[in-house]
Motif scaffolding. Structure first.
Motif, short mmCIF file in Angstrom:
data_model
loop_
_atom_site.label_atom_id
_atom_site.label_comp_id
_atom_site.label_asym_id
_atom_site.label_seq_id
_atom_site.Cartn_x
_atom_site.Cartn_y
_atom_site.Cartn_z
N UNK A 32 114.52 28.91 -38.55
CA UNK A 32 114.08 30.15 -40.47
C UNK A 32 112.77 30.06 -38.89
N UNK A 33 112.45 28.70 -38.32
CA UNK A 33 110.87 29.21 -37.78
C UNK A 33 109.65 28.05 -38.26
N UNK A 34 110.39 26.78 -38.75
CA UNK A 34 109.45 25.38 -39.68
C UNK A 34 108.99 24.86 -38.49
N UNK A 35 108.06 24.20 -38.27
CA UNK A 35 107.54 23.14 -37.61
C UNK A 35 108.32 22.07 -37.87
N UNK A 36 108.29 21.23 -37.47
CA UNK A 36 108.28 19.73 -37.52
C UNK A 36 108.17 19.28 -38.60
N UNK A 37 106.67 19.78 -38.40
CA UNK A 37 106.37 18.98 -39.79
C UNK A 37 106.14 19.78 -40.62
N UNK A 38 106.67 20.71 -41.20
CA UNK A 38 107.27 21.86 -42.35
C UNK A 38 108.57 21.37 -42.79
N UNK A 39 109.44 21.40 -41.53
CA UNK A 39 110.51 20.85 -42.51
C UNK A 39 110.52 19.63 -43.19
N UNK A 40 109.42 17.74 -41.95
CA UNK A 40 109.43 16.66 -42.66
C UNK A 40 109.12 16.90 -44.04
N UNK A 41 107.53 18.18 -44.90
CA UNK A 41 107.07 18.20 -45.73
C UNK A 41 108.74 18.30 -46.94
N UNK A 42 109.87 19.11 -46.66
CA UNK A 42 110.75 19.28 -47.32
C UNK A 42 111.84 18.36 -47.72
N UNK A 43 112.29 17.50 -46.09
CA UNK A 43 113.53 16.41 -46.71
C UNK A 43 112.57 15.76 -46.21
N UNK A 44 113.11 14.21 -46.26
CA UNK A 44 112.82 12.63 -45.77
C UNK A 44 113.79 12.80 -43.96
N UNK A 45 112.45 12.82 -43.41
CA UNK A 45 113.91 12.26 -41.66
C UNK A 45 112.56 12.13 -40.76
N UNK A 46 112.88 11.26 -39.73
CA UNK A 46 111.93 10.50 -39.29
C UNK A 46 111.57 12.30 -37.90
N UNK A 47 110.44 11.82 -37.42
CA UNK A 47 110.32 13.46 -36.64
C UNK A 47 111.54 13.62 -35.39
N UNK A 48 111.77 11.62 -35.01
CA UNK A 48 112.47 11.85 -33.63
C UNK A 48 113.89 12.10 -34.03
#
Length: 250
Positions: A32-48
């Motif tokens: 959808x074009x979300x940044x990793x930071x924006x995705x992590x605000x929606x679901x609890x997942x480590x960046x790696x």
């Protein structure tokens, strides 16, 4: 950004999803074009983990531009470093002017000369080490009067093997009114040639959060160094004239 209803449902029940479904949800949000930071605000997942899920996905130029727009202007490392350099220049300039207005203040001169001889010059925080509590008391009063009225201090002791550490801490706590200590350095037996060890050792007084005060003090020392030959003979009038000249020609 609007999130499709089916993805919103998966976000809401993320904890109940299996590993493959979680990864697919992460990939769908990335597409959808979300940044990793924006995705992590929606679901609890480590960046790696998220980066691993999405390593094959490439955002379009438009999506990258949209992320930058949503982030807004940010101050990068180079701008931060440049800003700090300007701050340091301003601190030094102001300290040079202040020093010339304090040349007739014996307490300011005493504290600055004390630091010139005994103070830390390398680690960019105010600190003085000595075995004389009166000298350290003077340093603490000078710091609070001319730098940080609410300065917080911490002590570090340098002892020899055989010294009573608890007694030494009690002594310095009583003398200086400071209860915070860092780890004591104890010099092992058989090192060095000194036989008459100081019973309470040497105490170093650190000033917390004193980087700017250290920069200011170094400038004060430079001012005293440049005027040491004439300092004792300067009259009140010539001091005022010197200060005025320095202010007009910084």
């Amino acid at each position: 950004m609007d999130i499709p209803s089916n993805l919103q449902g998966d976000i809401a029940r993320f904890e109940a999803l299996g590993q493959w479904d979680r990864a697919e949800l992460g990939r769908s949000l990335r597409r959808l074009g979300l940044s990793y930071g924006e995705i992590r605000e929606l679901i609890p997942v480590p960046k790696g983990t998220l980066a691993g899920w999405c390593r094959e996905i490439r955002l379009s130029e438009g999506q990258v531009a949209a992320i930058k727009d949503r982030r807004g202007p940010r101050e990068g490392p180079r701008n931060t470093q440049w800003k700090r350099r300007r701050e340091v220049e301003q601190i030094r300039a102001e300290a040079g002017r202040t020093a010339l207005t304090h040349l007739r203040d014996p307490f300011w001169v005493a504290g600055t000369v004390l630091y010139w001889g005994e103070g830390n010059k390398t680690k960019r925080n105010l600190a003085v080490a000595n075995a004389d509590p009166a000298l350290l008391q003077l340093f603490m009063r000078w710091t609070r009067q001319f730098h940080l009225p609410t300065a917080s201090f911490v002590l570090a002791l340098h002892l020899h093997a055989g010294n009573d550490e608890a007694a030494a801490k009690a002594y310095w706590q009583t003398q200086l009114g400071v209860t915070d200590f860092t780890k004591t350095y104890i010099k092992p037996s058989g090192t060095g040639h000194r036989k008459n060890h100081l019973q309470s050792g040497i105490c170093r007084v650190y000033v917390r959060k004193s980087t700017n005060a250290w920069i200011r003090t170094m400038e004060w020392i430079d001012t005293l160094r440049s005027h040491q030959t004439s300092l004792a003979n300067l009259s009140s009038g010539s001091l005022a004239q010197l200060a005025e000249q320095r202010t007009l020609n910084p």
